[in-house]
Design a protein around this motif. Structure first.
Motif, short mmCIF file in Angstrom:
data_model
loop_
_atom_site.label_atom_id
_atom_site.label_comp_id
_atom_site.label_asym_id
_atom_site.label_seq_id
_atom_site.Cartn_x
_atom_site.Cartn_y
_atom_site.Cartn_z
N LYS A 71 -2.97 -7.70 4.97
CA LYS A 71 -4.11 -6.79 5.13
C LYS A 71 -3.62 -5.36 5.41
O LYS A 71 -4.14 -4.40 4.85
CB LYS A 71 -5.02 -7.29 6.26
CG LYS A 71 -6.20 -6.40 6.56
CD LYS A 71 -7.22 -6.40 5.45
CE LYS A 71 -8.47 -5.68 5.88
NZ LYS A 71 -9.00 -4.82 4.84
N ARG A 72 -2.61 -5.23 6.29
CA ARG A 72 -2.05 -3.90 6.56
C ARG A 72 -1.44 -3.30 5.30
O ARG A 72 -1.62 -2.12 5.01
CB ARG A 72 -0.99 -3.97 7.67
CG ARG A 72 -1.56 -4.09 9.06
CD ARG A 72 -0.51 -3.86 10.14
NE ARG A 72 0.66 -4.73 10.02
CZ ARG A 72 0.77 -5.95 10.54
NH1 ARG A 72 -0.23 -6.45 11.24
NH2 ARG A 72 1.87 -6.65 10.38
N MET A 73 -0.73 -4.14 4.53
CA MET A 73 -0.15 -3.65 3.27
C MET A 73 -1.25 -3.26 2.29
O MET A 73 -1.14 -2.25 1.59
CB MET A 73 0.75 -4.72 2.66
CG MET A 73 2.06 -4.91 3.38
SD MET A 73 3.08 -6.25 2.69
CE MET A 73 3.35 -5.69 1.03
N LEU A 74 -2.32 -4.05 2.23
CA LEU A 74 -3.44 -3.75 1.33
C LEU A 74 -4.07 -2.43 1.70
O LEU A 74 -4.35 -1.59 0.83
CB LEU A 74 -4.48 -4.87 1.37
CG LEU A 74 -5.74 -4.68 0.54
CD1 LEU A 74 -5.39 -4.52 -0.93
CD2 LEU A 74 -6.68 -5.87 0.73
N ASP A 75 -4.30 -2.21 3.01
CA ASP A 75 -4.88 -0.95 3.45
C ASP A 75 -3.97 0.23 3.14
O ASP A 75 -4.44 1.32 2.82
CB ASP A 75 -5.17 -0.99 4.96
CG ASP A 75 -6.28 -1.98 5.31
OD1 ASP A 75 -7.05 -2.37 4.40
OD2 ASP A 75 -6.36 -2.38 6.49
#
Length: 161
Positions: free
Chosen positions: A96-100
């Protein structure tokens, strides 16, 4: 030993070389890049090794993505509006952090360095990323990683020869 393996692999019918490459690349952590590399080292002609690895990895990735998409639909259909989502796992939080930070293209292209693309793509879809966008960018990633490892395999064989 390497020559014996190459002779054996090259003695197999081409369809069996394709099938072996596809099966290897469908395994998470092997994927298209190591499937291509294994094929090149084993003496499978480069185009066959690459295309078989790409096809096997793509089929595997599609199965994971469609399963994750169906699971997400079922979970969301059962959830009431007031019900809170369960606490995400550490892996999901990292994706999720990478996606953001990087978006679907960045996660799809960089993700295979950390997590198999089958897992990355299914997590992206389960987090709500557009399924078609994930499939397109993960497919591009599969091809690019296969090309990179085909070149590395060819370079490695040239150095060892």
């Amino acid at each position: 030993m390497h020559e014996a393996l190459v002779d054996f692999i090259q003695s197999l019918p081409v369809w069996l070389q394709w099938l072996g490459g596809m099966a290897a690349a469908a395994i998470p952590f092997v994927e298209s890049h190591f499937g291509t590399l294994i094929g090149v080292i084993a003496g499978v002609p480069l185009p066959i090794a690459m295309l078989a690895a790409i096809a096997g990895n793509a089929v595997s990735m599609l199965a994971f993505v469609f399963a994750a998409s169906a699971a997400r639909r079922k979970v969301l259909a059962r959830r009431t509006p007031a019900e809170a989502a369960p606490e995400p796992t550490a892996r999901r939080q990292r994706v999720k952090r990478m996606l953001d930070r990087f978006g679907v293209p960045g996660v799809s292209l960089l993700g295979p360095m950390v997590v198999p693309n089958q897992f990355t793509s299914s997590i992206l879809v389960s987090l709500g990323a557009n399924r078609t966008v994930v499939i397109v960018w993960t497919s591009i990633s599969i091809v690019l990683w296969s090309i990179i490892f085909a070149l590395l395999g060819q370079l490695g064989l040239a150095v060892l020869s």
